[in-house]
Design a protein around this motif. Structure first.
Motif, PDB file in Angstrom:
ATOM      1  N   GLY A 133       0.787  -1.227   0.000  1.00 37.77           N
ATOM      2  CA  GLY A 133       0.000   0.000   0.000  1.00 37.77           C
ATOM      3  C   GLY A 133       0.816   1.272   0.000  1.00 37.77           C
ATOM      4  N   LYS A 134       2.040   1.191  -0.477  1.00 42.20           N
ATOM      5  CA  LYS A 134       2.942   2.351  -0.458  1.00 42.20           C
ATOM      6  C   LYS A 134       2.386   3.528  -1.254  1.00 42.20           C
ATOM      7  CE  LYS A 134       6.302   1.607  -3.081  1.00 42.20           C
ATOM      8  NZ  LYS A 134       5.633   2.316  -4.188  1.00 42.20           N
ATOM      9  N   SER A 135       1.853   3.263  -2.440  1.00 42.11           N
ATOM     10  CA  SER A 135       1.330   4.351  -3.274  1.00 42.11           C
ATOM     11  C   SER A 135       0.090   4.979  -2.653  1.00 42.11           C
ATOM     12  CB  SER A 135       1.009   3.839  -4.677  1.00 42.11           C
ATOM     13  OG  SER A 135       2.171   3.361  -5.318  1.00 42.11           O
ATOM     14  N   SER A 136      -0.775   4.169  -2.082  1.00 37.96           N
ATOM     15  CA  SER A 136      -1.974   4.702  -1.409  1.00 37.96           C
ATOM     16  C   SER A 136      -1.579   5.578  -0.229  1.00 37.96           C
ATOM     17  CB  SER A 136      -2.875   3.559  -0.935  1.00 37.96           C
ATOM     18  OG  SER A 136      -3.392   2.839  -2.029  1.00 37.96           O
ATOM     19  N   VAL A 137      -0.566   5.151   0.516  1.00 36.02           N
ATOM     20  CA  VAL A 137      -0.083   5.951   1.645  1.00 36.02           C
ATOM     21  C   VAL A 137       0.484   7.278   1.138  1.00 36.02           C
ATOM     22  CG1 VAL A 137       1.700   6.094   3.433  1.00 36.02           C
ATOM     23  CG2 VAL A 137       0.343   4.009   3.186  1.00 36.02           C
ATOM     24  N   THR A 259       3.878  -3.783   6.364  1.00 40.01           N
ATOM     25  CA  THR A 259       2.699  -4.355   7.021  1.00 40.01           C
ATOM     26  C   THR A 259       3.174  -4.970   8.338  1.00 40.01           C
ATOM     27  OG1 THR A 259       2.967  -6.504   5.929  1.00 40.01           O
ATOM     28  CG2 THR A 259       1.617  -4.847   4.796  1.00 40.01           C
ATOM     29  N   ASN A 288       1.050  -0.259   7.565  1.00 41.58           N
ATOM     30  CA  ASN A 288      -0.221  -0.297   6.850  1.00 41.58           C
ATOM     31  C   ASN A 288      -0.883  -1.665   7.028  1.00 41.58           C
ATOM     32  OD1 ASN A 288      -2.220   0.804   5.203  1.00 41.58           O
ATOM     33  ND2 ASN A 288      -1.240   0.139   3.311  1.00 41.58           N
ATOM     34  N   MET A 289      -2.198  -1.701   6.857  1.00 35.92           N
ATOM     35  CA  MET A 289      -2.963  -2.950   6.992  1.00 35.92           C
ATOM     36  C   MET A 289      -2.768  -3.558   8.383  1.00 35.92           C
ATOM     37  SD  MET A 289      -2.143  -4.649   3.271  1.00 35.92           S
ATOM     38  CE  MET A 289      -1.893  -3.625   1.826  1.00 35.92           C
ATOM     39  N   LEU A 331      -6.921  -1.819   7.969  1.00 34.17           N
ATOM     40  CA  LEU A 331      -7.530  -2.215   6.707  1.00 34.17           C
ATOM     41  C   LEU A 331      -8.905  -1.558   6.603  1.00 34.17           C
ATOM     42  CD1 LEU A 331      -6.621  -5.991   6.703  1.00 34.17           C
ATOM     43  CD2 LEU A 331      -6.130  -4.449   4.812  1.00 34.17           C
ATOM     44  N   ARG A 336      -9.582   1.321  -0.344  1.00 36.52           N
ATOM     45  CA  ARG A 336      -9.446   0.714  -1.668  1.00 36.52           C
ATOM     46  C   ARG A 336     -10.432   1.321  -2.641  1.00 36.52           C
ATOM     47  NH1 ARG A 336     -13.024  -1.747  -4.824  1.00 36.52           N
ATOM     48  NH2 ARG A 336     -13.781  -3.013  -3.072  1.00 36.52           N
ATOM     49  N   GLY A 339      -9.328   4.726  -3.756  1.00 38.96           N
ATOM     50  CA  GLY A 339      -8.245   4.650  -4.729  1.00 38.96           C
ATOM     51  C   GLY A 339      -8.749   4.303  -6.113  1.00 38.96           C
TER      52      GLY A 339
END
Length: 382
Positions: A133-137, A259, A288-289, A331, A336, A339
């Protein structure tokens, strides 16, 4: 209700000029009056304003936005009865003057974030492996800071696996003014990505030197202006791009995403450990998660627990300075969904636990002062 203003009066002309100063170029984020984009403006005896605006290029993708914003600002002036906006295009001399105004004398190229006077905090968001989830962060932290009023940019440095334009809902191509590229803006964040230069879902198959050149061009040719924070979304691992970032942006701080899973933390440790070879600082660790919140209020730790804290402790021992665990993001299906829809959760669903965790991490990054160390302030004793 405002009293009518004599259309021929100096007061009306001053009000029109003041209104134009509030019209912001959507790409350069500066008033069109400061950018030399107002070619002419006149007010007729019956209060009709005729405005000629100079676009940087003939195919400016946001010309309709500029026209609408100018019309709205001028129509709000008491005494103005109608607005006519004519669009023209800058000639080469005018473009050269604009580039010199933005970049400095001679319109010189270079990496502005390395200059002695730069106060931009640069965060290289890294991970040991993909799928954490690096890009979402990255996207959500950038948008959270922009929502606080900070000037923020993102460089999508994951050339093979670019995803930032989709996460930000960006479909607009960058505008090119000669050798200067103006990045699209979404949610107040300026963004550049190789995904804006390829057709459809075309893969990018480049070797190391081309990756380095692409990143260098993003940093030299793209005009971001004065930013408070710049995020680089790095590809997973410690390959060519990570090395190039260390060479091109030696003051960048590494933000490691993992994670809670022990195996993921072990791999992420390598991404952070590159700081021992490059001399970069580690801004902190983001887990993350971390858990799934259950309907009864309990938590299900699908990927184990403690990975972020363990990673932060290991990196601290490795670099010899404190490495904080900045936050734990649960989570959340809405993260999601946001995004996929191009609406970051910190903006679309700010009250959710995931959004609040991301906002808390962004707040810690924002609280760090822009560095003045080593900067000459021009202060002389009397």
């Amino acid at each position: 209700m405002s009293s009518p203003v004599d259309p021929t009066s100096e007061a009306l002309n001053e009000a029109v000029q003041a209104a134009l100063a509030t019209v912001i170029d959507p790409e350069l984020r500066k008033p069109i009056t400061e950018l030399g984009m107002v070619d002419s403006v006149s007010v007729s005896a019956d209060g009709r304003v005729s405005l000629a605006v100079l676009l940087t290029i003939a195919g400016c993708p946001l010309k309709d936005t500029i026209t609408a914003d100018a019309g709205k600002a001028l129509s709000a002036v008491p005494g103005v009865t109608a607005v006519d906006v004519e669009l023209k295009v800058m000639d080469q001399a005018q473009r050269d003057a604009l580039k010199e105004q933005l970049r400095g004398p001679g319109g010189q190229r270079g990496i502005p974030f390395n200059e002695a006077g730069s106060l931009t905090k640069v965060f290289a968001v890294a991970s040991g492996k993909g799928g954490v989830g690096k890009s979402s962060v990255t996207v959500n932290l950038a948008c959270a800071l922009a929502a606080q009023g900070l000037r923020v940019g993102i460089v999508d440095a994951d050339v093979y696996g670019f995803s930032v334009p989709g996460l930000m809902g960006i479909t607009q191509a960058p505008t090119r003014v000669d050798d200067m590229i103006l990045p699209p803006v979404a949610y107040g964040v300026k963004v550049i990505s190789i995904g804006m230069f390829v057709t459809g879902n075309q893969p990018v198959a480049w070797r190391g030197p081309m990756l380095h050149r692409a990143l260098e061009q993003f940093l030299t040719d793209v005009y971001f202006g004065d930013l408070d924070a710049l995020f680089l979304d790095l590809p997973p691992g410690t390959g060519d791009i990570a090395i190039s970032v260390a060479q091109l942006l030696p003051k960048a701080e590494i933000l490691v995403v993992t994670t809670p899973q022990a195996a993921a933390a072990d791999v992420a440790e390598r991404a952070g450990a590159i700081a021992t070879q490059t001399g970069q600082k580690i801004a902190g660790v983001v887990e993350n998660m971390s858990y799934l919140e259950m309907p009864d209020g309990g938590r299900m730790e699908l990927f184990g627990s403690g990975g972020g804290a363990v990673l932060a402790s290991r990196l601290a021992g490795m670099v010899g300075t404190d490495v904080p665990l900045l936050g734990q993001i649960p989570l959340d299906i809405q993260l999601r969904e946001g995004g996929d829809a191009g609406v970051p959760i910190v903006l679309g669903q700010p009250a959710t636990p995931a959004a609040e965790a991301l906002a808390g991490i962004a707040g810690q990054l924002a609280a760090r002062p822009r560095g003045l160390a080593g900067m000459h302030l021009g202060v002389q004793p009397r």
